[in-house]
Design a protein around this motif. Structure first.
Motif, mmCIF file in Angstrom:
data_model
loop_
_atom_site.group_PDB
_atom_site.id
_atom_site.type_symbol
_atom_site.label_atom_id
_atom_site.label_comp_id
_atom_site.label_asym_id
_atom_site.label_seq_id
_atom_site.Cartn_x
_atom_site.Cartn_y
_atom_site.Cartn_z
ATOM 1 N N VAL A 37 46.728 60.160 50.357
ATOM 2 C CA VAL A 37 46.182 59.863 51.685
ATOM 3 C C VAL A 37 45.586 58.456 51.684
ATOM 4 C CG1 VAL A 37 44.530 60.545 53.454
ATOM 5 C CG2 VAL A 37 45.728 62.290 52.119
ATOM 6 N N ARG A 38 46.085 57.614 52.568
ATOM 7 C CA ARG A 38 45.615 56.225 52.683
ATOM 8 C C ARG A 38 44.712 56.002 53.890
ATOM 9 N NH1 ARG A 38 48.696 52.141 50.147
ATOM 10 N NH2 ARG A 38 48.530 50.818 51.982
ATOM 11 N N GLY B 1 34.912 61.875 49.574
ATOM 12 C CA GLY B 1 34.878 60.968 48.439
ATOM 13 C C GLY B 1 35.943 61.236 47.401
ATOM 14 N N ASN B 2 36.641 62.372 47.500
ATOM 15 C CA ASN B 2 37.719 62.703 46.564
ATOM 16 C C ASN B 2 39.064 62.125 46.998
ATOM 17 O OD1 ASN B 2 35.924 64.175 44.987
ATOM 18 N ND2 ASN B 2 36.339 66.083 46.087
ATOM 19 N N LEU B 3 39.125 61.547 48.205
ATOM 20 C CA LEU B 3 40.378 60.936 48.672
ATOM 21 C C LEU B 3 40.452 59.512 48.102
ATOM 22 C CD1 LEU B 3 40.266 62.176 52.375
ATOM 23 C CD2 LEU B 3 41.786 63.007 50.576
ATOM 24 N N SER B 4 40.725 59.427 46.823
ATOM 25 C CA SER B 4 40.491 58.196 46.072
ATOM 26 C C SER B 4 41.423 57.046 46.446
ATOM 27 C CB SER B 4 40.600 58.477 44.573
ATOM 28 O OG SER B 4 41.844 59.065 44.250
ATOM 29 N N PHE B 5 42.500 57.318 47.198
ATOM 30 C CA PHE B 5 43.399 56.249 47.626
ATOM 31 C C PHE B 5 43.117 55.818 49.073
ATOM 32 C CE2 PHE B 5 45.434 57.324 43.794
ATOM 33 C CZ PHE B 5 46.351 56.338 43.477
ATOM 34 N N LEU B 6 42.048 56.340 49.648
ATOM 35 C CA LEU B 6 41.747 56.091 51.058
ATOM 36 C C LEU B 6 41.364 54.636 51.290
ATOM 37 C CD1 LEU B 6 41.752 58.017 53.489
ATOM 38 C CD2 LEU B 6 39.289 58.304 53.175
ATOM 39 N N PHE C 221 32.417 56.488 46.565
ATOM 40 C CA PHE C 221 33.430 56.676 45.520
ATOM 41 C C PHE C 221 34.761 56.022 45.900
ATOM 42 C CE2 PHE C 221 31.347 61.061 44.505
ATOM 43 C CZ PHE C 221 30.239 60.410 43.990
ATOM 44 N N LEU C 222 34.907 55.631 47.165
ATOM 45 C CA LEU C 222 36.192 55.167 47.682
ATOM 46 C C LEU C 222 36.336 53.664 47.434
ATOM 47 C CD1 LEU C 222 36.118 57.203 51.011
ATOM 48 C CD2 LEU C 222 37.255 57.820 48.868
#
Length: 262
Positions: free
Chosen positions: A60-61, A79-84, A104-105
């Motif tokens: 997910v971007r 914060g777990n959508l690390s490619f956002l 975290f992003l």
């Protein structure tokens, strides 16, 4: 890293779970935007979810959920959508605090949350999102002070926090924001003087600080901002006067608003 994540085209369980946690915090969804998110459809096809990237096409971007009528709070699992790279949630009815897990992003470039009902303070650790280009908090109920740590966001170009309840001074660290072209901070409860360090922001084209409690004089360094097009400091407690050759300092000025000062 899971096997699925390591394969081009493979799905990612962490992204899916984070999106479901986001959905779980929505209490009203009048246009059935997130209520349509279900396991029968790949999450990259869910409404408002944008995936992409050459190496990881199913990460997910972006979340594009603006003007969706959503009511709820923002799940810390975001914060777990690390490619956002983009969170665009403006013009909804999100409430509660902005979760500190946003920090975290590390790839995040756009955090666009204006026109909601977010409360609490701005998490200072958002400064860890060192790739931020736009940070937009306007029209919320945010309190407290602007984090001094924001001065480390060297790529930030657009910062808006007008119409909140922010207090204390404008951080002197803003002078380090060398990429900044817009500061929009009207209608808060900011106090103190306009920092001399703002004169270092040579790319600035919009400076809006009206409707606060700023006092003192306009620092001479501000006259270094030759690209400035809008300078609005109305309804404060500022004193002093402008130089008679103001137009030479600000040749691009189209808006000058200084009423209700001293």
């Amino acid at each position: 890293m899971s096997l699925a994540d390591s394969q081009p085209g493979g799905s990612n369980g962490a992204d899916r779970l984070a999106l479901l946690a986001f959905k779980g915090r929505i209490s009203n969804d009048p246009f059935h935007v997130v209520s349509s998110w279900n396991e029968s459809v790949p999450y990259c096809e869910w409404s408002g979810v944008i995936c992409g990237g050459r190496l990881h096409p199913n990460r997910v971007r972006a979340l594009h959920l603006s003007s969706s009528g959503l009511v709820g709070s923002l799940a810390p699992e975001i914060g777990n959508l690390s490619f956002l790279r983009e969170i665009s949630l403006f013009d909804n009815s999100f409430h509660g605090e902005i979760p500190h897990e946003v920090s975290f992003l590390s790839r995040l470039r756009y955090l666009i949350l204006f026109n909601n009902s977010f409360e609490g303070e701005i998490p200072p650790n958002i400064s860890q999102c060192s790739n931020l280009i736009q940070l937009r908090f306007a029209y919320n109920n945010i309190v407290g002070k602007i984090p001094e740590e924001f001065g480390t966001l060297s790529k930030l170009q657009f910062l808006s926090f007008h119409f909140n309840r922010l207090t204390d001074q404008i951080p002197h660290s803003f002078g380090n924001l060398s990429s900044l072209d817009t500061i929009s901070g009207a209608s808060n409860d900011l106090s103190g003087s306009i920092p001399d360090a703002l004169g270092q922001l040579t790319r600035l084209i919009f400076l809006g600080l009206g409707g606060n409690k700023l006092f003192g004089t306009i620092p001479p360094s501000v006259y270094n901002l030759s690209l400035l097009g809008a300078f609005s400091v109305e309804i404060n407690q500022l004193q002093g006067s402008f130089p008679p050759n103001l137009g030479l300092y600000f040749p691009n000025l189209w808006r000058l608003s200084v009423f209700e000062n001293q």
